[in-house]
Design a protein around this motif. Structure first.
Motif, PDB file in Angstrom:
ATOM      1  N   GLU A 189      -2.897   0.410  -6.352  1.00  0.00           N
ATOM      2  CA  GLU A 189      -2.384   0.052  -7.766  1.00  0.00           C
ATOM      3  C   GLU A 189      -1.056  -0.186  -7.948  1.00  0.00           C
ATOM      4  N   GLU A 190       0.027   0.538  -7.123  1.00  0.00           N
ATOM      5  CA  GLU A 190       1.132   0.318  -7.170  1.00  0.00           C
ATOM      6  C   GLU A 190       1.679   0.148  -5.393  1.00  0.00           C
ATOM      7  N   ILE A 191       2.684  -0.744  -5.325  1.00  0.00           N
ATOM      8  CA  ILE A 191       3.218  -0.952  -4.123  1.00  0.00           C
ATOM      9  C   ILE A 191       4.415  -0.105  -3.802  1.00  0.00           C
ATOM     10  N   SER A 192       4.252   0.629  -2.581  1.00  0.00           N
ATOM     11  CA  SER A 192       5.315   1.480  -2.577  1.00  0.00           C
ATOM     12  C   SER A 192       6.617   0.637  -1.749  1.00  0.00           C
ATOM     13  N   GLU A 193       7.976   1.132  -2.191  1.00  0.00           N
ATOM     14  CA  GLU A 193       9.056   0.452  -1.538  1.00  0.00           C
ATOM     15  C   GLU A 193       9.139   0.868  -0.001  1.00  0.00           C
TER      16      GLU A 193
END
Length: 194
Positions: A189-193
């Motif tokens: 769901e989220e792309i980690s940096e």
């Protein structure tokens, strides 16, 4: 001056109605232009002919009494206009009727009666208080009751005496080989940096 302007002003030149500068210009032009000279000759012949044909008015006895006839005609017209105006404005003037004394009494009486009727219509609802609606005072002027309190929290659970088993984390083995692209199993769901 132009040729057309000079032709148009030849009549005024013949009647000596122009100033000296314009007369000099036209004389110079007439010396050089045969058409304008011909036009001037025709105007002169017409002028001479009109002077020969002039008729004198015949003398009659009517000319001596002309002023008297005019005065009589004017007086006659004045009399006719007076009668016309009298007929025209006859109905426009307001004549007092014979009951003017009674209208001086009825008008103030009418004003008093109308004022009395209006006063009765305004005061009667204030006097008649028997049919007023009943108003509940406590519901109209008191604040609404407060909301009910929140429900009590649920009772605490009793602890059971069981053995606790420790769960060991297991590392998953990834089948990733370096240098190859592999599609992910789940889409995050989220792309980690990095």
């Amino acid at each position: 001056m132009r040729h057309k302007t000079i032709i148009d002003s030849l009549g005024a030149f013949l009647d000596a109605e122009l100033n000296q500068k314009q007369i000099n210009i036209i004389k110079k032009h007439l010396n050089t232009c045969p058409e304008c000279r011909k036009e001037l000759e025709s105007l002169k012949s017409l002028n001479d002919y009109s002077r020969e044909v002039f008729l004198e008015a015949p003398e009659h006895d009517d000319w001596d009494s002309f002023s008297e006839k005019i005065i009589l005609k004017i007086n006659k017209n004045k009399k006719q206009t007076r009668t016309k105006e009298e007929k025209m404005f006859k109905d426009s003037f307001i004549k007092g009727n014979r009951y003017s004394g009674s209208s001086a009494v009825f008008f103030p009486l009418s004003v008093v009666v109308h004022a009395f009727l209006i006063l009765i219509l305004l005061v009667y609802p204030l006097i008649n208080t028997t049919n007023l609606p009943q108003v509940e005072v406590y519901s109209a002027f008191l604040a609404p009751p407060p909301p009910p309190p929140p429900p009590p929290p649920p009772p605490a659970k009793k602890r059971s005496k069981r053995k606790r088993t420790r769960i060991k984390p297991v590392q998953a083995k990834a089948n990733i080989q370096p240098g190859q692209l592999v599609a992910p199993v789940e889409i995050p769901e989220e792309i980690s940096e990095e």
